[in-house]
Motif scaffolding. Structure first.
Motif, short mmCIF file in Angstrom:
data_model
loop_
_atom_site.label_atom_id
_atom_site.label_comp_id
_atom_site.label_asym_id
_atom_site.label_seq_id
_atom_site.Cartn_x
_atom_site.Cartn_y
_atom_site.Cartn_z
N GLY A 33 0.82 -1.20 0.00
CA GLY A 33 0.00 0.00 0.00
C GLY A 33 0.86 1.25 0.00
N ASP A 34 0.19 2.40 0.08
CA ASP A 34 0.90 3.68 0.07
C ASP A 34 1.53 3.93 1.43
N LEU A 35 2.80 4.30 1.42
CA LEU A 35 3.56 4.40 2.66
C LEU A 35 4.21 5.77 2.77
N ARG A 36 4.06 6.43 3.94
CA ARG A 36 4.71 7.69 4.23
C ARG A 36 5.90 7.46 5.15
N VAL A 37 7.07 7.96 4.77
CA VAL A 37 8.26 7.88 5.61
C VAL A 37 9.04 9.18 5.46
N ASN A 38 9.95 9.42 6.39
CA ASN A 38 10.86 10.55 6.31
C ASN A 38 12.29 10.05 6.21
N ALA A 39 13.13 10.78 5.50
CA ALA A 39 14.56 10.49 5.43
C ALA A 39 15.28 11.60 6.19
N VAL A 40 15.91 11.25 7.30
CA VAL A 40 16.51 12.24 8.19
C VAL A 40 17.97 11.89 8.46
N GLN A 41 18.69 12.83 9.01
CA GLN A 41 20.08 12.62 9.38
C GLN A 41 20.24 12.76 10.89
N ASN A 42 20.93 11.76 11.50
CA ASN A 42 21.25 11.90 12.92
C ASN A 42 22.51 12.75 13.06
N GLU A 43 22.97 12.92 14.30
CA GLU A 43 24.12 13.79 14.54
C GLU A 43 25.36 13.33 13.77
#
Length: 242
Positions: free
Chosen positions: A201-211
């Motif tokens: 199905g349709d999926l929402r995610v975020n791509a982030v950077q840690n420290e």
């Protein structure tokens, strides 16, 4: 997960448009043939293809449409090749419209129903050239490798900054989602918001950077948590307005 191309033929041709449509499971040649309209909302075309026995069969219908915000013409298609009905749009880039070309790109049109992110792993890496990213997203049921390609259709601030692509069995790029560049109002850090059409199905995610990642080329994909920071049009489906 669909992609393809459509080409306008000369007006005297039986098929007004010919093209190809691809998914991770098939690559099919299609034609759009004009049909008599019974009402204003009746289809403008029959979508046909040739089956394995060499017989031409009707696999769907199509409509001439105009973008609500852009005013640009596009073609909306509903197709069923035996796996259940699906919707796609055939749209033109700004360059194709300027050149008055008959070339269209087929892109997916999906519902707004979103699956919960659940247990998701993934990574996104900025490439050295072409303002692109490569990455993967996986859980216990699927594992997708994909690329983020700069969106050449972007003409409004709310339109996606990138299209998300995978490959068909023949290596044809298939658009499976959209991505937006964003900035956290809480931390001021940049991140990417992704909307992907996965097998579940349709999926929402975020791509982030840690420290440790910050300032580098690698992002971690994490489940989406609604904090009110998502881009304005990030839940509006995968298809762009033509």
């Amino acid at each position: 997960m669909f992609a393809g191309t459509l080409t306008r033929n000369v007006e005297t041709a039986v098929a007004q448009y010919t093209g190809m449509i691809h998914s991770t499971r098939f690559d099919i040649a299609i034609q759009l043939e004009a049909r008599a309209k019974m009402s204003e909302r009746s289809p403008d075309f029959d979508v046909t293809a040739v089956n394995k026995s060499g017989r031409k069969v009707r696999i769907g219908t199509a409509w001439n449409e105009t973008g609500n915000t852009s005013g640009n013409p596009y073609i909306s298609m509903q197709i069923d090749v035996g796996l259940g009905p699906f919707r796609v749009n055939a749209v033109q880039t700004k360059e194709a419209r300027a050149a008055q070309s008959g070339e269209f790109e087929i892109i997916p049109l999906v519902s707004n129903g979103l699956m919960k992110s659940g247990s998701i792993s993934g990574e996104l890496t900025a490439m050295d050239a072409d303002n692109a990213f490569t990455g993967y997203i996986a859980n216990m049921m699927f594992d997708l490798e994909f690329m983020l390609i700069e969106n050449s259709y972007k003409s409004e601030e709310t339109h996606p900054d990138y299209r998300i692509e995978v490959s068909s069995p023949r290596g044809t790029p298939i658009r499976v989602g959209s991505a937006w560049m964003a900035k956290s109002s809480r931390t001021g850090n940049d991140y990417l918001s992704l909307l992907i059409n996965t097998p579940d199905g349709d999926l929402r995610v975020n791509a982030v950077q840690n420290e440790e990642q910050r300032g580098g080329q690698t992002f971690s994909i994490i489940p989406f948590i609604d904090s009110g920071e998502q881009p304005q049009d990030a839940g509006a489906g995968l298809s762009l307005v033509a």
